[in-house]
Design a protein around this motif. Structure first.
Motif, PDB file in Angstrom:
ATOM      1  N   VAL A 102       0.816  -1.212   0.000  1.00 16.43           N
ATOM      2  CA  VAL A 102       0.000   0.000   0.000  1.00 16.43           C
ATOM      3  C   VAL A 102       0.850   1.262   0.000  1.00 16.43           C
ATOM      4  N   MET A 132      -5.601   0.016  -2.401  1.00 15.47           N
ATOM      5  CA  MET A 132      -6.673   0.054  -1.407  1.00 15.47           C
ATOM      6  C   MET A 132      -7.735   1.096  -1.758  1.00 15.47           C
ATOM      7  N   TYR A 166      -8.903  -3.550  -1.630  1.00  8.59           N
ATOM      8  CA  TYR A 166     -10.119  -2.926  -1.113  1.00  8.59           C
ATOM      9  C   TYR A 166     -11.216  -3.974  -0.976  1.00  8.59           C
ATOM     10  N   TYR A 214     -10.511  -6.496   1.681  1.00  7.71           N
ATOM     11  CA  TYR A 214     -10.617  -5.867   2.996  1.00  7.71           C
ATOM     12  C   TYR A 214     -12.050  -5.879   3.537  1.00  7.71           C
ATOM     13  N   THR A 267      -4.612  -7.527   4.073  1.00 13.32           N
ATOM     14  CA  THR A 267      -5.473  -6.348   4.013  1.00 13.32           C
ATOM     15  C   THR A 267      -5.337  -5.467   5.255  1.00 13.32           C
TER      16      THR A 267
END
Length: 410
Positions: A61, A68, A110, A113, A303
């Motif tokens: 990230v 994300m 994303y 997550y 995540t």
């Protein structure tokens, strides 16, 4: 000349779209931190099953923040609803003008997550843990529940300290749960109470779990005497299969009735344990503790690590959380040992206080630390199975503490 110009434009485009332009100093600091955590996971083997994916998610990230990115919908104006550009899109009229919705998809992590955000992954982790956990030592010595509960006291003291330092009650609850030394529980509570602190709290929780062999022994030795550490405990009584089958059923009934907020975690833990102890669903039990557990661990760790972007992580509050988390963990260890000393006195020296430190939940590492410290004083001392009682009691205790916090401040 045109070829040279085109080549230079291509080089410029590559440079402008690269991380050299888009990344800030915070990202580079986090890249360094993630590399250090990877070192701890690979070289030192500190909780590698979770620390490695967390560290790599953090690395990803901060190298590519868009991984994300959340999806969004932009509106594109058109002349009429029959415009060919709108084919396949949702058309709407706003203020006399016609637009079509142009959706932009989110980043890969994303979507993965969402299992964290919706509170799905932590209970599934508990399902796998239940399949791997033997509650026999706890059933054979129910007094272990006291030690598991005592180790959770640090959670509530740290909760009070976090409020004093300016955190909201919800944030304080999420910070305090670090003291339970139970990563999935910390993640579950944080997603419910303070999702904006998830990266900091998850990394603190798993870091302290990984550092159990370093943090706990000095506290254990400080609070006990050589004589207490050398106590040899009597062998635990055999536990029948019927007791092991009834235990998860009784526990989930009692906890779900009196503390419903803890039911998702405790329920999945006990379901997994019932899979194991019943002996009639061996295939399901193996799938839960192997394939399912491994898949969820990858998704959860990666995540959660990806929530620790430089802009979100490098704040003063993060330092406070790390410090408070350490205090919570140390106090949990200390209270477990102190209650072990009380039981040592009440039983006339039959309980080794060291097993109380295992009440912080980090299964089975905390129990192994109790065994190691005990053998340093008495090579013939075998505390592992005795320490597993408070250890698994700590798993239940941390889930119950989570339920209390969710009920009080959620």
């Amino acid at each position: 000349m045109e070829i040279l110009t085109g080549f230079l434009d291509a080089i410029r485009g590559i440079y402008e779209s690269s991380g050299l332009v888009s990344l800030g100093w915070q990202n580079y600091v986090m890249i360094g931190i993630s590399c250090f955590l990877l070192y701890l996971a690979i070289k030192k083997q500190y909780e590698p099953l979770l620390l490695l994916p967390i560290a790599f998610g953090m690395l990803l990230v901060n190298l590519y923040p868009e991984i994300m990115a959340a999806p969004h919908i932009s509106l594109v104006e058109i002349q009429s609803a029959n415009d060919p550009a709108a084919t396949g899109h949702v058309v709407q009229e706003i203020g006399g003008k016609i637009y079509y919705e142009n959706p932009t998809y989110g980043g890969l992590l994303y979507y993965l997550y969402q299992g964290v955000k919706l509170g799905i992954y932590p209970p599934l982790i508990f399902l796998g843990i239940g399949c791997m956990t033997d509650f026999g030592p706890l059933i054979a010595n129910p007094k272990s529940l006291i030690l598991g509960a005592a180790a959770q006291i640090g959670i509530f003291i740290t909760f009070t300290g976090a409020i004093f330092l300016g955190f909201t009650e919800a944030e304080a609850g999420a910070i305090g749960i670090i003291g339970g030394a139970d990563g999935p529980t910390a993640i579950y509570v944080t997603t419910k109470l303070a999702p904006h602190l998830l990266g900091s709290i998850a990394i603190a929780a798993y870091s302290y779990m990984a550092l159990v062999p370093i943090i706990q022994p000095p506290i254990m030795k400080l609070l006990t005497t050589k004589k207490e550490r050398g106590v040899v405990m009597e062998q635990l009584r055999p536990v029948s299969k019927l007791e092991k089958i009834l235990f998860p059923i009784i526990v989930v009934i009692l906890i779900a009735i009196f503390l419903p907020d803890a039911a998702p975690l405790v329920g999945m833990l006990m379901l997994g344990n019932l899979f194991k102890e019943s002996g009639v669903v061996e295939r399901i039990a193996k799938a839960a503790q192997n394939e399912l557990m491994n898949i969820i661990t990858i998704f959860l760790g990666t995540t959660v690590g990806a929530t620790a972007s430089g802009a979100n992580f490098l704040k003063l509050d993060t330092l406070k959380i790390i410090a408070l988390g350490l205090i919570a963990f140390c106090m949990g260890t200390a209270f477990g040992v102190l209650f072990g000393k009380i039981m040592y006195k009440l039983t006339g020296g039959k309980i080794n206080p060291l097993i109380g430190s295992a009440g912080v939940s980090a299964v089975p590492m905390a129990a192994r630390v109790s065994q190691k410290v005990g053998q340093q004083e008495n090579p013939g001392n075998f505390l592992l199975m005795h320490a597993m009682g408070p250890n698994v009691a700590g798993v239940i205790g941390s889930a119950v503490a989570a339920g209390v916090l969710l009920n009080v401040v959620g």
